[in-house]
Design a protein around this motif. Sequence first.
Motif, PDB file in Angstrom:
ATOM      1  N   ASN A 201      43.332  42.375  39.593  1.00  0.00           N
ATOM      2  CA  ASN A 201      43.710  43.715  39.164  1.00  0.00           C
ATOM      3  C   ASN A 201      43.481  43.833  37.663  1.00  0.00           C
ATOM      4  OD1 ASN A 201      44.849  46.213  38.747  1.00  0.00           O
ATOM      5  ND2 ASN A 201      46.937  45.575  39.179  1.00  0.00           N
ATOM      6  N   ILE A 202      42.631  44.753  37.263  1.00  0.00           N
ATOM      7  CA  ILE A 202      42.330  44.930  35.828  1.00  0.00           C
ATOM      8  C   ILE A 202      42.965  46.199  35.260  1.00  0.00           C
ATOM      9  CG2 ILE A 202      40.208  43.591  35.925  1.00  0.00           C
ATOM     10  CD1 ILE A 202      38.696  46.325  35.893  1.00  0.00           C
ATOM     11  N   ALA A 203      43.755  46.899  36.065  1.00  0.00           N
ATOM     12  CA  ALA A 203      44.403  48.122  35.599  1.00  0.00           C
ATOM     13  C   ALA A 203      45.468  47.803  34.562  1.00  0.00           C
ATOM     14  CB  ALA A 203      45.022  48.872  36.767  1.00  0.00           C
ATOM     15  N   LYS A 204      45.628  48.702  33.629  1.00  0.00           N
ATOM     16  CA  LYS A 204      46.681  48.565  32.628  1.00  0.00           C
ATOM     17  C   LYS A 204      48.009  48.955  33.264  1.00  0.00           C
ATOM     18  CE  LYS A 204      43.651  49.063  28.856  1.00  0.00           C
ATOM     19  NZ  LYS A 204      42.917  49.651  27.915  1.00  0.00           N
ATOM     20  N   PRO A 205      49.129  48.544  32.647  1.00  0.00           N
ATOM     21  CA  PRO A 205      50.437  48.912  33.198  1.00  0.00           C
ATOM     22  C   PRO A 205      50.558  50.420  33.392  1.00  0.00           C
ATOM     23  CG  PRO A 205      50.694  47.295  31.459  1.00  0.00           C
ATOM     24  CD  PRO A 205      49.247  47.703  31.461  1.00  0.00           C
TER      25      PRO A 205
END
Length: 168
Positions: free
Chosen positions: A11-15
Amino acid sequence: REGALVIHPTNIAKPNQPKKYVDKVAWMPMVRGILKKIRNAPGVSSVHDGVIYKDDEYDYWIDDEGAHLKHRPGFGKRNDNDIIAAYAIVRLTNGDQQVEVVGHDDLEKMRRSSKTGKNGKGPWATWKSQMCKKGAWHRLAPKLPLDDDIMRVINRDEELYDFSQDQG
């Protein structure tokens, strides 16, 4: 044979953003590599590991002399769905023996926490018995007199596991 490059979803999504997965590659130590490191460690006399299947005979007990395991493999066809436990055993040069047995439920928790174990791909799908042995080594290693270099190799693949979720 001491390690493999494994593709795993990351998962490379930001918080606070929707999850976005990409495939990443990581080097993961294999059971042979872990055994080689432990076998060559000072103070280690011998190492052994195995998988217990439902048709095997085994005795596992703990007494005032420590943990003990006797395993007599059955001769039936081996099926990964029939694995009930895995174990690792180390005899030290001072005569002490360390035994770790990991039961089916804990092995399944390890598999479910693996980033590749949930999707039916990767080493848990193709080499389940070896991954079960590796799980036993992960549990036993902290109890052994191993230096930091060996522990780094043994724990190298922890990035491939998601320990933040309840694995039931």
